[in-house]
Enzyme design. Sequence first.
Site, PDB file in Angstrom:
ATOM      1  N   ASP A 121       0.835  -1.203   0.000  1.00 16.43           N
ATOM      2  CA  ASP A 121       0.000   0.000   0.000  1.00 16.43           C
ATOM      3  C   ASP A 121       0.870   1.254   0.000  1.00 16.43           C
ATOM      4  O   ASP A 121       1.498   1.587   1.010  1.00 16.43           O
ATOM      5  CB  ASP A 121      -0.900  -0.010   1.237  1.00 16.43           C
ATOM      6  CG  ASP A 121      -1.807   1.205   1.313  1.00 16.43           C
ATOM      7  OD1 ASP A 121      -2.037   1.845   0.261  1.00 16.43           O
ATOM      8  OD2 ASP A 121      -2.287   1.525   2.414  1.00 16.43           O
ATOM      9  N   ASP A 174      -1.639   5.676  -5.325  1.00 17.92           N
ATOM     10  CA  ASP A 174      -1.936   4.819  -4.180  1.00 17.92           C
ATOM     11  C   ASP A 174      -2.304   3.410  -4.632  1.00 17.92           C
ATOM     12  O   ASP A 174      -3.409   3.169  -5.114  1.00 17.92           O
ATOM     13  CB  ASP A 174      -3.084   5.448  -3.376  1.00 17.92           C
ATOM     14  CG  ASP A 174      -3.514   4.599  -2.198  1.00 17.92           C
ATOM     15  OD1 ASP A 174      -2.806   3.625  -1.867  1.00 17.92           O
ATOM     16  OD2 ASP A 174      -4.562   4.901  -1.611  1.00 17.92           O
TER      17      ASP A 174
END
Length: 474
Positions: free
Chosen positions: A66, A259
């Site tokens: 992440d 992201d």
Amino acid sequence: VVLRPGSGSRQRDPLGGADGLALASDPAGTLNFLAMVENLQGDSGRGYYLEMLIGTPPQALNILVDTGSSNFAVAGVPDPDVTSYFNTKLSSTYKSQGIDVTVKYSQGSWTGVLGTDVITIPKGIYGSYTINIATILESENFFLPGVKWHGILGLAYDALAKPSSSVETFFDSLVRQAKIPNIFSLQMCGAGLPVSGSGTNGGSLVLGGIEPSLYKGDIWYTPIKEEWYYQVEILKLEVGGQNLALDCREYNADKAIVDSGTTLLRLPQKVFSAVVQAIARTSLIQEFSSGFWTGSQLACWDKTERPWSLFPKLSIYLRDENSSRSFRISILPQLYIQPILGIGENLQCYRFGISSSTNALVIGATVMEGFYVIFDRAQRRVGFAVSPCAEVDGSPVSEIEGPFTTADVASNCVSSVSFHEPVLWIASYALMSLCGIILLVLTILLLIPPRCQHRYTDNDVVNDESSLVRHRWK
């Protein structure tokens, strides 16, 4: 707690060396990029994860990659939605710090305890390293049914780390202890494949540099505007080659970030509405249910049909390192009209891989699956190159083109006011305190002495706990 050391000078050497940009594998050293190829599994619907060995003796867990958060955390107790967890009692090297930590995401949250332990990455850099690790004791909508990962690896900057930025992040620890270059790169190979299917797709997380076999053509770099998320500057969007013609600040409201932990391409509401209208206007479908655009409905076709030819290409313009130039990354419909598992024998259903957002434009997996993305922290830039695995039926589904002039775009499309910056918050609190004092004096003067009914306390002052900035991570 492993504390972050004082920051030194920026690393600028573009070739070789521990503090420069590594471009090729070095099988005899710490880095062997070829060994990191295809070290990820997953899909855009449930994320891409990396196998990691934690503790002594080692416990194998799958960790979600992440780039939109900064904590390294693993399940620390049994959970009905995870198949494994990290049992700290079985690790002789685990050290609890007794510090509670809570992290909230756009979907889900968890609470745990901070500690340290040793980790190794079977398909990563050589060696074992001591890392800050949070063991998750409670969570809400974080571990979901069907996920095959047991923790999360936050690869963003320490500004987002919880409970404070003094806690050294996973990647900062690797850079310091393994003496690798301050850069990593990411390839996710799920283009055109079913979202959340029964199988998994591949991908690569290259720690410490760039693996040439994972991209083709040139790498185009855009500056990192601020080191918290990987915040970039978007200049304009095109649908089917037609400029949306919005004020460029709309694309960056209130930030634009890269992201990997976000499934879709997320757009600020005004931008999202303009994109949907443009796609509907330029597509070859006369009427389309509004539920498809909002994500509440799927669209289904006969399995013999390929609906992608009905939809236009989507292009995002990013500012180049040379601020007078830009480049564009484009995704074909195969990336944003995403297949879901078929219904029955004859139908194949699809979802819309773009959604609206209240506080950011997020370049998530929908876009990232088309590219090899380089997070060059040493030179404060994010790079994009076409990924060889971004093909459907043998044809590429992503493109990069440039350079283009920025003469028709504002010199700065990012708001100059960054309310999360500590200096501005301190200034704002000082001003509020001053206003509070003035208000207090006026109140006393208006009241008939000595009948002052209220004495001000610290609770009357706006503090961090009541500030929205605490809830703006991801």
